[in-house]
Design a protein around this motif. Sequence first.
Motif, PDB file in Angstrom:
ATOM      1  N   HIS A  45       0.831  -1.201   0.000  1.00  8.30           N
ATOM      2  CA  HIS A  45       0.000   0.000   0.000  1.00  8.30           C
ATOM      3  C   HIS A  45       0.868   1.255   0.000  1.00  8.30           C
ATOM      4  CE1 HIS A  45      -3.191   2.795   1.487  1.00  8.30           C
ATOM      5  NE2 HIS A  45      -3.824   2.133   0.542  1.00  8.30           N
ATOM      6  N   ALA A  46       1.952   1.215   0.772  1.00  7.93           N
ATOM      7  CA  ALA A  46       2.871   2.366   0.814  1.00  7.93           C
ATOM      8  C   ALA A  46       3.509   2.585  -0.557  1.00  7.93           C
ATOM      9  CB  ALA A  46       3.941   2.123   1.864  1.00  7.93           C
ATOM     10  N   THR A  47       3.876   1.493  -1.198  1.00  4.97           N
ATOM     11  CA  THR A  47       4.468   1.589  -2.548  1.00  4.97           C
ATOM     12  C   THR A  47       3.463   2.184  -3.527  1.00  4.97           C
ATOM     13  OG1 THR A  47       5.750  -0.374  -2.065  1.00  4.97           O
ATOM     14  CG2 THR A  47       5.582   0.254  -4.378  1.00  4.97           C
TER      15      THR A  47
ATOM     16  N   GLU B 124      12.752  14.328  -3.938  1.00  2.00           N
ATOM     17  CA  GLU B 124      13.559  13.233  -3.412  1.00  2.00           C
ATOM     18  C   GLU B 124      12.787  11.920  -3.437  1.00  2.00           C
ATOM     19  OE1 GLU B 124      14.863  14.553   0.385  1.00  2.00           O
ATOM     20  OE2 GLU B 124      16.521  15.716  -0.443  1.00  2.00           O
ATOM     21  N   ARG B 125      11.517  12.017  -3.086  1.00  6.76           N
ATOM     22  CA  ARG B 125      10.693  10.807  -3.101  1.00  6.76           C
ATOM     23  C   ARG B 125      10.569  10.274  -4.525  1.00  6.76           C
ATOM     24  NH1 ARG B 125       5.196  12.154  -0.777  1.00  6.76           N
ATOM     25  NH2 ARG B 125       4.777  10.024  -1.351  1.00  6.76           N
ATOM     26  N   SER B 126      10.384  11.189  -5.456  1.00  8.79           N
ATOM     27  CA  SER B 126      10.240  10.783  -6.847  1.00  8.79           C
ATOM     28  C   SER B 126      11.527  10.158  -7.365  1.00  8.79           C
ATOM     29  CB  SER B 126       9.883  11.982  -7.715  1.00  8.79           C
ATOM     30  OG  SER B 126       8.682  12.517  -7.274  1.00  8.79           O
ATOM     31  N   LEU B 127      12.638  10.751  -6.946  1.00  9.04           N
ATOM     32  CA  LEU B 127      13.907  10.207  -7.395  1.00  9.04           C
ATOM     33  C   LEU B 127      14.112   8.805  -6.857  1.00  9.04           C
ATOM     34  CD1 LEU B 127      16.216  13.335  -7.150  1.00  9.04           C
ATOM     35  CD2 LEU B 127      15.427  12.192  -9.209  1.00  9.04           C
ATOM     36  N   ASP B 128      13.664   8.576  -5.608  1.00  6.11           N
ATOM     37  CA  ASP B 128      13.741   7.228  -5.057  1.00  6.11           C
ATOM     38  C   ASP B 128      12.969   6.262  -5.939  1.00  6.11           C
ATOM     39  OD1 ASP B 128      13.618   8.114  -1.539  1.00  6.11           O
ATOM     40  OD2 ASP B 128      15.283   7.905  -2.947  1.00  6.11           O
ATOM     41  N   VAL B 129      11.736   6.662  -6.243  1.00 11.51           N
ATOM     42  CA  VAL B 129      10.886   5.808  -7.077  1.00 11.51           C
ATOM     43  C   VAL B 129      11.554   5.592  -8.430  1.00 11.51           C
ATOM     44  CG1 VAL B 129       8.703   5.727  -8.340  1.00 11.51           C
ATOM     45  CG2 VAL B 129       8.732   6.449  -5.958  1.00 11.51           C
ATOM     46  N   ALA B 138      12.494  -4.063 -18.322  1.00 12.17           N
ATOM     47  CA  ALA B 138      11.803  -3.062 -19.148  1.00 12.17           C
ATOM     48  C   ALA B 138      10.297  -3.282 -19.216  1.00 12.17           C
ATOM     49  CB  ALA B 138      12.402  -3.060 -20.544  1.00 12.17           C
ATOM     50  N   SER B 139       9.890  -4.526 -19.379  1.00 15.32           N
ATOM     51  CA  SER B 139       8.452  -4.775 -19.557  1.00 15.32           C
ATOM     52  C   SER B 139       7.686  -4.492 -18.260  1.00 15.32           C
ATOM     53  CB  SER B 139       8.212  -6.215 -20.013  1.00 15.32           C
ATOM     54  OG  SER B 139       8.696  -7.121 -19.051  1.00 15.32           O
ATOM     55  N   TYR B 140       8.310  -4.708 -17.103  1.00 12.99           N
ATOM     56  CA  TYR B 140       7.673  -4.413 -15.820  1.00 12.99           C
ATOM     57  C   TYR B 140       7.562  -2.897 -15.640  1.00 12.99           C
ATOM     58  CZ  TYR B 140       8.181  -9.272 -14.286  1.00 12.99           C
ATOM     59  OH  TYR B 140       8.080 -10.625 -14.172  1.00 12.99           O
ATOM     60  N   ARG B 141       8.639  -2.226 -16.028  1.00 13.06           N
ATOM     61  CA  ARG B 141       8.663  -0.761 -15.929  1.00 13.06           C
ATOM     62  C   ARG B 141       7.543  -0.164 -16.786  1.00 13.06           C
ATOM     63  NH1 ARG B 141      14.499   1.362 -17.328  1.00 13.06           N
ATOM     64  NH2 ARG B 141      15.106  -0.659 -16.501  1.00 13.06           N
ATOM     65  N   ALA B 142       7.388  -0.740 -17.981  1.00 13.33           N
ATOM     66  CA  ALA B 142       6.357  -0.231 -18.898  1.00 13.33           C
ATOM     67  C   ALA B 142       4.977  -0.371 -18.276  1.00 13.33           C
ATOM     68  CB  ALA B 142       6.426  -0.993 -20.220  1.00 13.33           C
ATOM     69  N   VAL B 143       4.731  -1.525 -17.694  1.00 15.66           N
ATOM     70  CA  VAL B 143       3.420  -1.788 -17.102  1.00 15.66           C
ATOM     71  C   VAL B 143       3.150  -0.812 -15.947  1.00 15.66           C
ATOM     72  CG1 VAL B 143       2.190  -3.487 -15.689  1.00 15.66           C
ATOM     73  CG2 VAL B 143       3.279  -4.197 -17.810  1.00 15.66           C
ATOM     74  N   LEU B 172       2.399  -6.470 -12.881  1.00 12.05           N
ATOM     75  CA  LEU B 172       2.135  -5.403 -11.909  1.00 12.05           C
ATOM     76  C   LEU B 172       2.399  -5.904 -10.491  1.00 12.05           C
ATOM     77  CD1 LEU B 172      -1.168  -3.451 -12.703  1.00 12.05           C
ATOM     78  CD2 LEU B 172       1.072  -2.499 -12.165  1.00 12.05           C
ATOM     79  N   PHE B 173       1.906  -7.095 -10.238  1.00 11.08           N
ATOM     80  CA  PHE B 173       2.060  -7.704  -8.920  1.00 11.08           C
ATOM     81  C   PHE B 173       3.539  -7.839  -8.564  1.00 11.08           C
ATOM     82  CE2 PHE B 173       2.852 -11.845  -6.811  1.00 11.08           C
ATOM     83  CZ  PHE B 173       2.243 -11.618  -5.592  1.00 11.08           C
ATOM     84  N   ARG B 174       4.311  -8.413  -9.483  1.00 13.13           N
ATOM     85  CA  ARG B 174       5.735  -8.629  -9.196  1.00 13.13           C
ATOM     86  C   ARG B 174       6.495  -7.316  -9.081  1.00 13.13           C
ATOM     87  NH1 ARG B 174       6.552 -13.752 -13.190  1.00 13.13           N
ATOM     88  NH2 ARG B 174       5.557 -15.288 -11.833  1.00 13.13           N
ATOM     89  N   ALA B 175       6.156  -6.386  -9.952  1.00  8.64           N
ATOM     90  CA  ALA B 175       6.844  -5.092  -9.914  1.00  8.64           C
ATOM     91  C   ALA B 175       6.575  -4.377  -8.593  1.00  8.64           C
ATOM     92  CB  ALA B 175       6.382  -4.231 -11.087  1.00  8.64           C
ATOM     93  N   ARG B 176       5.319  -4.407  -8.173  1.00 10.25           N
ATOM     94  CA  ARG B 176       4.985  -3.755  -6.897  1.00 10.25           C
ATOM     95  C   ARG B 176       5.691  -4.447  -5.740  1.00 10.25           C
ATOM     96  NH1 ARG B 176      -1.257  -3.678  -8.241  1.00 10.25           N
ATOM     97  NH2 ARG B 176      -1.596  -1.544  -8.930  1.00 10.25           N
ATOM     98  N   GLN B 177       5.742  -5.758  -5.800  1.00 12.88           N
ATOM     99  CA  GLN B 177       6.395  -6.495  -4.710  1.00 12.88           C
ATOM    100  C   GLN B 177       7.875  -6.140  -4.615  1.00 12.88           C
ATOM    101  OE1 GLN B 177       5.675 -10.741  -4.930  1.00 12.88           O
ATOM    102  NE2 GLN B 177       4.607 -10.600  -2.967  1.00 12.88           N
ATOM    103  N   VAL B 178       8.536  -6.103  -5.779  1.00  8.95           N
ATOM    104  CA  VAL B 178       9.970  -5.771  -5.787  1.00  8.95           C
ATOM    105  C   VAL B 178      10.166  -4.365  -5.230  1.00  8.95           C
ATOM    106  CG1 VAL B 178      11.943  -5.286  -7.293  1.00  8.95           C
ATOM    107  CG2 VAL B 178      10.546  -7.311  -7.690  1.00  8.95           C
ATOM    108  N   LEU B 179       9.339  -3.436  -5.711  1.00  8.87           N
ATOM    109  CA  LEU B 179       9.466  -2.046  -5.242  1.00  8.87           C
ATOM    110  C   LEU B 179       9.157  -1.954  -3.751  1.00  8.87           C
ATOM    111  CD1 LEU B 179       7.946   0.182  -8.066  1.00  8.87           C
ATOM    112  CD2 LEU B 179      10.316  -0.380  -7.621  1.00  8.87           C
ATOM    113  N   ALA B 180       8.119  -2.669  -3.325  1.00  9.09           N
ATOM    114  CA  ALA B 180       7.719  -2.615  -1.910  1.00  9.09           C
ATOM    115  C   ALA B 180       8.860  -3.105  -1.032  1.00  9.09           C
ATOM    116  CB  ALA B 180       6.473  -3.469  -1.698  1.00  9.09           C
ATOM    117  N   HIS B 181       9.465  -4.189  -1.432  1.00 11.29           N
ATOM    118  CA  HIS B 181      10.561  -4.727  -0.619  1.00 11.29           C
ATOM    119  C   HIS B 181      11.768  -3.794  -0.635  1.00 11.29           C
ATOM    120  CE1 HIS B 181       8.681  -8.980  -1.036  1.00 11.29           C
ATOM    121  NE2 HIS B 181       8.094  -8.250  -0.114  1.00 11.29           N
TER     122      HIS B 181
END
Lengths: 186, 190
Positions: A45-47, B124-129, B138-143, B172-181
């Motif tokens: 959710h934070a992400t 700064e937050r945007s740069l982190d993202v 690339a394909s995950y980034r696109a999604v 989307l699921f995997r990309a969010r998970q990677v980013l979340a972690h």
Amino acid sequence: MTEHLEMIAYMQSALDGALDDAARRLLDAHLETCALCAREWKALHATHRQLSSSPRLSAGSGFTARVLARIAADQRRERARSSRVYRLMFVAVILGVVSAVLLLAPLAGLADPAVWAGMIPDTLALLSVAAAWLTILMTFVRVALEAVGDGPLLVALIMALGLTMVWIRLVGGADAFKRPALANGG
Amino acid sequence: MELVAGGADEAAVIAHARRGDTNAFGRLVQCYQSSVYNLAFRMLGDGSEAEDAAQETFLRAYRQLGSYQPARKFATWLLSIAAHYCIDQLRRARAGGPSLDDAAWHDTLMSAAPEPEAIILERERSLDVQALLQTLPASYRAVLALRYWSDLSIAEIAGITGDSEGAVKVKLFRARQVLAHSLTQDTVLP
């Protein structure tokens, strides 16, 4: 385990705004009792929040003008290319006609065989004419291919060689030339 | 008059552009430049490369306008060209990472936050993202970019990437998970 996987799928749907009320209640109930899923949900959710709030950027001022300028330059290049293609097609037609005349004249009785026999008195002469014929054909095929796209040299060479072999066989093997020409040559 | 994406007069403007009216095409560029630029920037991670990719996208769109099917949403068609171009660029294995100090970034922020401090924090937050996005395939980034910065539905994203809707959800699921972690490694979640 299956329940956790199902709940993670619910979490994804919730983030996409595609979770119905009943599923949402199930997810909420599960999150209250499962610390692992609760942690996962919090992170996801934070992400999602961070991604959603990340600002949209603009291409900067003058972008449209830059694109239109690029389109105009592209159109100029395209016009120049088209003009070159028309010139090449014209040359190709001329060379094609010359090639056709050279190929067909001795075979269709369009010329006096004696004249041809005089022009090609021996094998060496036949090969010389064939070389000239090959050059013309090569040029024709290359120009023709370039007019319709990128002309690969190898294709032009193979096509011209093939036609030249046919021409040598036809002209060198024709009775009108064979006796005086090849007899003199060898 | 400013063109509204997907608005009533869009079809007429597209029809004019198809007949070679560059002014009409200019209106389309004006209308969609932000979407295309954002997608390119999120995928390529560099301001000047994104600008070039956005220009190239519009150039290709202009050339291919004849093949555009009016039944299809113009935004989806255009972003499809952009996404494929960016994926091609990324596949050419660019050396070096994203330019996070891109000076143009600060000027091009569209955030309406008036306070300098808020702008800096946001940046700064945007740069982190953005830095984290560059770690994804690339394909995950696109999604992700199509979902979050182009506001497209799963079905529309699937139409652009050529994936099934299920495959888009998985990405989307995997990309969010990677980013979340990644995001939770160094930050305390609110």
